[in-house]
Design a protein around this motif. Structure first.
Motif, short mmCIF file in Angstrom:
data_model
loop_
_atom_site.label_atom_id
_atom_site.label_comp_id
_atom_site.label_asym_id
_atom_site.label_seq_id
_atom_site.Cartn_x
_atom_site.Cartn_y
_atom_site.Cartn_z
N SER A 97 -1.59 -6.93 6.34
CA SER A 97 -0.16 -6.82 6.10
C SER A 97 0.60 -7.87 6.90
CB SER A 97 0.32 -5.41 6.44
OG SER A 97 0.21 -5.19 7.81
N LEU B 157 3.25 0.38 7.32
CA LEU B 157 4.51 0.76 6.67
C LEU B 157 5.68 0.01 7.31
CD1 LEU B 157 4.27 4.58 6.09
CD2 LEU B 157 4.14 2.75 4.44
N ARG B 161 7.43 -2.56 4.77
CA ARG B 161 8.49 -1.90 4.02
C ARG B 161 9.88 -2.37 4.39
NH1 ARG B 161 7.99 4.15 3.15
NH2 ARG B 161 10.12 3.84 2.52
N GLN B 162 9.98 -3.19 5.44
CA GLN B 162 11.34 -3.61 5.79
C GLN B 162 11.86 -4.60 4.75
OE1 GLN B 162 10.77 -7.15 8.82
NE2 GLN B 162 10.53 -5.19 9.79
N ARG B 163 13.07 -4.41 4.38
CA ARG B 163 13.65 -5.26 3.33
C ARG B 163 14.24 -6.51 3.96
NH1 ARG B 163 13.14 -1.66 -1.41
NH2 ARG B 163 11.81 -0.24 -0.30
N ARG B 252 3.21 7.73 -7.83
CA ARG B 252 4.25 8.14 -6.88
C ARG B 252 4.81 9.50 -7.26
NH1 ARG B 252 6.94 2.68 -6.08
NH2 ARG B 252 6.13 2.01 -4.06
N GLU B 257 6.02 9.15 -1.58
CA GLU B 257 5.85 8.50 -0.28
C GLU B 257 6.27 9.41 0.86
OE1 GLU B 257 7.57 4.66 -0.16
OE2 GLU B 257 6.33 3.94 -1.80
N TYR B 323 0.17 1.92 -1.00
CA TYR B 323 1.53 1.92 -1.55
C TYR B 323 2.34 0.79 -0.95
CZ TYR B 323 1.25 6.45 -3.89
OH TYR B 323 0.94 7.49 -4.73
N ALA B 324 2.14 0.56 0.36
CA ALA B 324 2.93 -0.48 1.02
C ALA B 324 2.62 -1.84 0.40
CB ALA B 324 2.64 -0.48 2.51
N GLY B 327 3.90 -1.80 -3.26
CA GLY B 327 5.36 -1.77 -3.27
C GLY B 327 5.94 -3.11 -2.90
N ARG B 328 5.28 -3.81 -1.99
CA ARG B 328 5.72 -5.14 -1.58
C ARG B 328 5.71 -6.09 -2.78
NH1 ARG B 328 8.49 -6.14 2.91
NH2 ARG B 328 8.81 -8.36 2.89
#
Lengths: 121, 341
Positions: A97, B157, B161-163, B252, B257, B323-324, B327-328
């Motif tokens: 990641s 995560l 997951r940070q935008r 999902r 989540e 998912y991470a 989702g990315r």
């Protein structure tokens, strides 16, 4: 002296390949793969140590057995490696990641290109 | 063994990262077979589920995001090679001091292992010694490792997951993902095409069995090879298969989540809770003897609960990571679309 150490030698060769991959390749994903290889070689080393010739898997068998008492291989290395594998995949995921984030910030996953970018800026 | 060496060498030399990933999977699988021949059935089980299953999925997920071609630059790095050879030579020299492979009197087998092998059937009452050592004798270690997995799941995560907030500022440094270069389109959730009938049918048939098998592995871990770690991987693999064949949105809707976040911590809390409960009942932390009137029954109950906690955490952490990643990819695809419009 001939065959008794064969497993250990294979372990060493795998470890060297993994180490070389980590050090010589500049692609970050390739580095992660090298790290996985390194990890696998250590697993092999531990499991090899736990083996007893003529032993069997450390699960108690019920019922009458022909032989007196079965020899069980050492369960302790198995436990250590079992958890190490799962922890290994979790940490690998963390590394991957980070690679993804690096790619997003720098547009490349090549270590040398990133370093050049830094010098140029 | 030689197959293993050949596999790793080709991993080193192959340029395409996609191929390298596949080869890594093969190496893992070969390794699992070797583990079986070395009597480590539990480990082989885990290696097959993790190395050949989940990790391949993760690598491919990464490659979809970062592109799969290594920079074409065949070079021979002298410095690392020398270091490797030196390390190898030292280790090779050290093997001559090692006890011989497979001898019953090796130091490894004379320390604590005989106690585990001889006493665990009567003390714990669980036939699978690996399970009893894992969950009972070395319960602290396993608790720590579960926590590491928990932390890694949370870490992934947090990282992925940070935008992006400063959209305009980093336009110059931000190279938008070039679809031609990466080889694949950014979106992974589009993988589940509505028209692929065969995968749909097969997956629908397979997934229930995967789940049943996972639960069997979980609850039969006391008697045969298996346990919480393996169960978690298999269960997660089932859901990942569902997400790949159908779509991420469907998956999902099955496991949201939020539920995953809840489950990750619930597993660790269950494990810790068993420990606290045994303290409340007058024993030590993670001392299962006091959980029931009979020590052996108490051990059984404790191991079952602890393994359940491990299983829940591992499943949830693996799913969170998956998912991470996916989702990315969706996020990037959505962004690219926005820029085009």
């Amino acid at each position: 002296m001939s065959f008794g150490f064969f497993n250990y030698w294979v372990f060493i060769i795998l470890l060297m390949i993994g180490l070389y991959t980590v050090m010589s390749r500049s692609n970050l994903v390739k580095k992660m793969i090298g790290l996985s290889l390194f990890q696998i070689s250590v697993f092999l080393f531990y499991i090899s140590m736990g083996k007893i010739s003529g032993g069997t898997a450390p699960i108690v068998v019920d019922g009458p057995l022909d032989t007196a008492a079965p020899i069980y291989s050492n369960p302790l290395p198995h436990v250590l490696i079992l958890t190490a594998i799962v922890v290994g995949i979790a940490t690998t995921a963390l590394g991957l990641s980070l690679v993804v984030r690096i790619r997003e910030s720098f547009g490349t996953i090549d270590e040398e290109e990133i370093l050049e970018m830094k010098d140029g800026a | 063994m030689l197959l293993l060496i050949a596999g790793t060498m080709s991993v080193l030399f192959v340029r395409n990262l996609f191929v390298a990933t596949m080869l890594l999977g093969i190496v893992s699988f070969t390794m699992a077979l070797i583990f079986i021949s070395l009597d480590a059935v539990d480990v082989a089980f885990t290696e097959a589920a993790v190395g050949a299953g989940i990790s391949t999925v993760l690598y491919i997920g990464t490659l979809a995001l970062v592109g799969s071609q290594e920079k074409d630059k065949p070079k021979f790095a002298a410095g690392p090679m020398v270091i490797c050879l030196v390390v190898g030579a030292v280790l090779y020299y050290a093997t001559y001091e090692m006890p011989r492979f497979g001898e019953p009197n090796n130091p490894v087998h004379t320390h604590v292992a005989p106690r585990y092998v001889n006493d665990s059937p009567t003390e714990i009452g669980v036939p699978n010694m690996v399970t009893s050592v894992l969950a009972s004798y070395r319960g602290y270690d396993t608790f720590g490792e579960t926590t590491v997995i928990f932390a890694a799941g949370i870490g992934v995560l947090l990282i992925l997951r940070q935008r992006r907030r400063r959209k305009n500022e980093d336009d110059e440094t931000d190279v938008p993902l070039d679809k031609g270069k990466t080889g694949q389109s950014g979106s992974l959730s589009g993988l589940g095409s509505q028209h692929d009938l065969v995968p749909h049918v097969i997956a629908k048939l397979l997934i229930p069995f995967i789940f049943v098998f996972a639960l069997y592995v979980q609850y039969h871990g006391d008697y045969g090879p298996g346990g919480g770690f393996q169960e978690g991987e298999i269960f997660a693999a089932g859901i990942i298969l569902y997400a790949l064949v159908f779509s991420l949105d469907y998956a999902r809707s099955v496991v949201s989540e939020k539920a995953i976040l809840f489950l990750i911590s619930a597993g660790v809390l269950l494990y810790g809770g068993v420990g606290i409960a045994s303290m409340m009942l007058g024993g030590n932390f993670l001392d299962y003897n006091v959980l029931a009137s009979d020590p052996v029954a108490g051990q059984h109950l404790g191991i079952l609960l602890v393994e359940l906690g491990v299983g829940i955490t591992v499943t949830a952490a693996m799913l969170a990571i998956f998912y991470a990643f996916v989702g990315r990819a969706d996020l990037i695809a959505a962004k690219a679309e926005q820029e085009e419009n």
